[in-house]
Design a protein around this motif. Structure first.
Motif, short mmCIF file in Angstrom:
data_model
loop_
_atom_site.label_atom_id
_atom_site.label_comp_id
_atom_site.label_asym_id
_atom_site.label_seq_id
_atom_site.Cartn_x
_atom_site.Cartn_y
_atom_site.Cartn_z
N ILE A 53 0.86 -1.18 0.00
CA ILE A 53 0.00 0.00 0.00
C ILE A 53 0.89 1.23 0.00
O ILE A 53 1.73 1.40 0.89
CB ILE A 53 -0.94 0.02 1.22
CG1 ILE A 53 -1.82 -1.24 1.25
CG2 ILE A 53 -1.82 1.27 1.20
CD1 ILE A 53 -2.71 -1.32 2.46
N PHE A 54 0.71 2.07 -1.00
CA PHE A 54 1.48 3.31 -1.11
C PHE A 54 0.51 4.48 -1.11
O PHE A 54 -0.62 4.38 -1.59
CB PHE A 54 2.31 3.34 -2.39
CG PHE A 54 3.41 2.33 -2.42
CD1 PHE A 54 4.65 2.62 -1.86
CD2 PHE A 54 3.22 1.08 -2.99
CE1 PHE A 54 5.67 1.70 -1.88
CE2 PHE A 54 4.23 0.14 -3.01
CZ PHE A 54 5.46 0.46 -2.45
N SER A 55 0.97 5.58 -0.57
CA SER A 55 0.15 6.78 -0.45
C SER A 55 0.78 7.91 -1.23
O SER A 55 2.00 8.09 -1.23
CB SER A 55 -0.03 7.18 1.01
OG SER A 55 -0.69 8.42 1.11
N GLY A 56 -0.09 8.69 -1.88
CA GLY A 56 0.35 9.92 -2.50
C GLY A 56 0.29 11.06 -1.50
O GLY A 56 0.11 10.86 -0.29
N THR A 57 0.44 12.26 -1.99
CA THR A 57 0.43 13.43 -1.12
C THR A 57 -0.96 14.03 -0.95
O THR A 57 -1.11 15.00 -0.22
CB THR A 57 1.37 14.50 -1.68
OG1 THR A 57 0.95 14.86 -3.01
CG2 THR A 57 2.80 13.98 -1.74
N VAL A 63 8.75 10.69 -8.71
CA VAL A 63 8.28 9.57 -7.88
C VAL A 63 9.29 8.44 -7.98
O VAL A 63 9.71 8.07 -9.09
CB VAL A 63 6.89 9.08 -8.32
CG1 VAL A 63 6.50 7.83 -7.54
CG2 VAL A 63 5.85 10.17 -8.12
N GLN A 64 9.68 7.89 -6.84
CA GLN A 64 10.57 6.74 -6.78
C GLN A 64 10.14 5.83 -5.65
O GLN A 64 9.97 6.28 -4.50
CB GLN A 64 12.03 7.15 -6.58
CG GLN A 64 12.99 5.98 -6.56
CD GLN A 64 14.40 6.38 -6.16
OE1 GLN A 64 14.58 7.40 -5.51
NE2 GLN A 64 15.39 5.59 -6.53
N VAL A 71 -3.18 4.73 -2.99
CA VAL A 71 -4.25 5.55 -2.42
C VAL A 71 -3.95 7.00 -2.78
O VAL A 71 -3.04 7.62 -2.23
CB VAL A 71 -4.34 5.37 -0.89
CG1 VAL A 71 -5.50 6.19 -0.33
CG2 VAL A 71 -4.50 3.89 -0.54
N GLN A 72 -4.72 7.54 -3.71
CA GLN A 72 -4.49 8.89 -4.18
C GLN A 72 -5.79 9.47 -4.73
O GLN A 72 -6.12 9.30 -5.90
CB GLN A 72 -3.39 8.92 -5.25
CG GLN A 72 -3.15 10.26 -5.91
CD GLN A 72 -2.44 11.25 -5.00
OE1 GLN A 72 -2.25 11.00 -3.82
NE2 GLN A 72 -2.05 12.38 -5.56
N PRO A 73 -6.58 10.16 -3.90
CA PRO A 73 -7.78 10.83 -4.43
C PRO A 73 -7.37 12.03 -5.28
O PRO A 73 -6.37 12.71 -5.00
CB PRO A 73 -8.53 11.26 -3.17
CG PRO A 73 -7.48 11.34 -2.11
CD PRO A 73 -6.45 10.31 -2.44
N THR A 74 -8.13 12.28 -6.32
CA THR A 74 -7.85 13.41 -7.19
C THR A 74 -8.69 14.61 -6.78
O THR A 74 -9.38 15.23 -7.60
CB THR A 74 -8.13 13.02 -8.66
OG1 THR A 74 -9.47 12.52 -8.77
CG2 THR A 74 -7.17 11.94 -9.12
N CYS A 75 -8.62 14.94 -5.51
CA CYS A 75 -9.31 16.11 -4.97
C CYS A 75 -8.49 17.37 -5.30
O CYS A 75 -7.37 17.27 -5.80
CB CYS A 75 -9.49 15.96 -3.47
SG CYS A 75 -7.98 15.58 -2.57
N PRO A 76 -9.04 18.56 -5.05
CA PRO A 76 -8.30 19.79 -5.36
C PRO A 76 -6.95 19.84 -4.63
O PRO A 76 -6.88 19.48 -3.45
CB PRO A 76 -9.23 20.90 -4.88
CG PRO A 76 -10.59 20.28 -4.91
CD PRO A 76 -10.40 18.84 -4.56
N PRO A 77 -5.88 20.23 -5.32
CA PRO A 77 -5.82 20.56 -6.75
C PRO A 77 -5.88 19.30 -7.62
O PRO A 77 -4.98 18.44 -7.53
CB PRO A 77 -4.48 21.29 -6.89
CG PRO A 77 -3.65 20.74 -5.77
CD PRO A 77 -4.59 20.44 -4.65
N GLU A 93 0.16 13.18 -10.34
CA GLU A 93 0.95 12.41 -9.38
C GLU A 93 0.52 10.95 -9.38
O GLU A 93 1.36 10.04 -9.30
CB GLU A 93 0.79 13.01 -7.99
CG GLU A 93 1.62 12.34 -6.91
CD GLU A 93 1.45 13.01 -5.56
OE1 GLU A 93 1.21 12.30 -4.56
OE2 GLU A 93 1.56 14.26 -5.51
N LEU A 94 -0.79 10.70 -9.47
CA LEU A 94 -1.28 9.32 -9.52
C LEU A 94 -0.78 8.61 -10.77
O LEU A 94 -0.37 7.44 -10.71
CB LEU A 94 -2.81 9.33 -9.49
CG LEU A 94 -3.51 7.98 -9.69
CD1 LEU A 94 -3.14 7.01 -8.58
CD2 LEU A 94 -5.03 8.16 -9.76
#
Length: 292
Positions: A93-97, A129-130, A143-149, A156-157
Motif C-alpha cells: 500500500i502506497f500513499s500519495g500526497t 516519484v521513486q 491511495v491517491q484521491p484526485t481532490c483539489p488541486p 501524481e497518480l
C-alpha cells in the motif's frame, strides 16, 4: 517344393516370440543407497501468518522459542532485526500526497505498513516519484484521491502508476475515493469535452489494472474504463451511524440537494423506516453558479 517349405519354416522360426515366463533384466538399474548415505528430513511446523504477517514476531527469532525459520535457511551474516522487520506479504500500500492520513488509516486497519515512496516536486513544478522498496510480483494499491488541486493529484497518480508498472508489479489498483472530473461525464452543450472519459483513458494507459472508486457522480462513469472498476458506497457507514443515534423517524427528513440525487436520497429514506423525502430545486446558470 520341399526347398520352399524348408526356407519358410526357417524364416518363421526366426521370428518366434519369447516365452511369457522369461523376464528381461532392467536396462539401467537404480543404485542402492546405504543407510549411511540416506538423507533424513525433519518435519518443521509451517509459519502461522495473520494477513501476511507473523502473529508473534518473537517466534521468528533464530534461537528463540519458536522454530519457524531454521538456522540453515538464514545466511550467517543476516541481522535478526532485519529478519523480524521484513515484510513477507505480497500486498503493498502506497500513499500519495493528496491524503496520507487516509492511507495510513487503511494500512493500520489491515495490519500493514505503508510502503516507502519518495515524491517531490522540482522547481518548474514537475513531479518526481521513486519507490523505495521492491514491488516485483506484488499486488500494489495506490491511495491517491484526485481532490483539489485535481490536476496536481491526478498527474501524481499517473506517475505513481507508471513507476509501479516499470518496477514489475503484478497488479496495480488505483484507490480513488474522490474521482476528479467525474461531473464531466456527458455533453450538455456543443463542442464540449467529456473529461471523465479522458481521465479514465489516462489511468488505463498509465498501467493500472483495476480502479477502486467511492460514490461516483454517476454510475455510467464505470463504463468509461476498459479495466475492472470496484464502485463502493458510503451509504452503509452513514446508515450505521444514524442507527446508533436512535433518532425518531418523525424527527428525520432526507433531503436531496438536486434532482440528480433523488434516487440516492430515496434509497436512504427507505432504509430509514421510510423517512420523509425533500427535494431541492437547484438550477445552474453557469459554472460554479447555482440558484436554489
Amino acid at each position: 517344393m520341399s526347398t520352399l517349405l524348408h526356407s519358410h519354416s526357417a524364416s518363421s522360426s526366426a521370428f518366434t516370440l519369447p516365452s511369457p515366463r522369461r523376464r528381461s533384466a532392467p536396462i539401467n538399474p537404480l543404485p542402492r543407497f546405504s543407510p549411511q548415505n540416506a538423507v533424513r528430513c525433519k518435519l518443521i511446523e509451517p509459519l502461522k501468518f495473520d494477513n501476511g504477517r507473523a502473529t508473534n514476531q518473537t517466534d521468528m527469532l533464530i534461537g528463540g522459542s519458536g522454530t519457524a525459520i531454521p538456522s540453515f535457511l538464514v545466511a550467517p551474516n543476516t541481522r535478526v532485526q532485519d529478519l523480524v522487520n521484513k515484510n513477507d506479504t505480497r500486498l503493498r500500500i502506497f500513499s500519495g500526497t493528496a491524503n496520507p492520513a487516509l492511507a495510513q488509516e487503511i494500512a493500520c486497519y489491515l495490519g500493514l505498513q505503508l510502503g516507502k515512496i519518495k515524491i517531490k516536486r522540482f522547481a518548474d513544478g514537475e513531479i518526481y516519484v521513486q519507490l523505495q522498496e521492491s514491488v516485483r510480483g506484488c499486488d500494489v494499491f495506490l491511495v491517491q484521491p484526485t481532490c483539489p488541486p485535481a490536476n496536481e493529484n491526478l498527474m501524481e497518480l499517473l506517475i505513481m502508476i507508471d513507476a509501479c508498472r516499470r518496477a514489475s508489479a503484478k497488479n496495480i489498483t488505483a484507490v480513488i475515493p474522490y474521482f476528479g472530473y467525474a461531473r464531466a461525464d456527458r455533453k450538455t452543450q456543443g463542442r464540449e469535452s467529456i473529461a471523465a472519459k479522458l481521465v479514465a483513458n489516462l489511468i488505463t494507459e498509465a498501467g493500472a489494472n483495476r480502479v477502486l472508486a467511492c460514490d461516483l457522480h454517476s454510475g455510467q462513469a464505470m463504463g468509461y474504463f476498459d479495466i475492472p472498476v470496484d464502485h463502493v458506497y458510503g451509504q452503509p457507514v452513514i446508515l450505521d451511524y444514524l442507527a446508533s443515534k436512535t433518532i425518531c423517524s418523525d424527527d428525520l427528513v432526507v433531503v436531496s440537494p438536486d434532482v440528480g440525487g433523488v434516487a440516492r436520497a430515496r434509497a436512504f429514506a427507505k432504509k430509514l423506516s421510510d423517512a420523509p423525502l425533500a427535494i431541492v430545486d437547484k438550477r445552474r446558470h453557469g459554472h460554479n453558479v447555482a440558484e436554489v
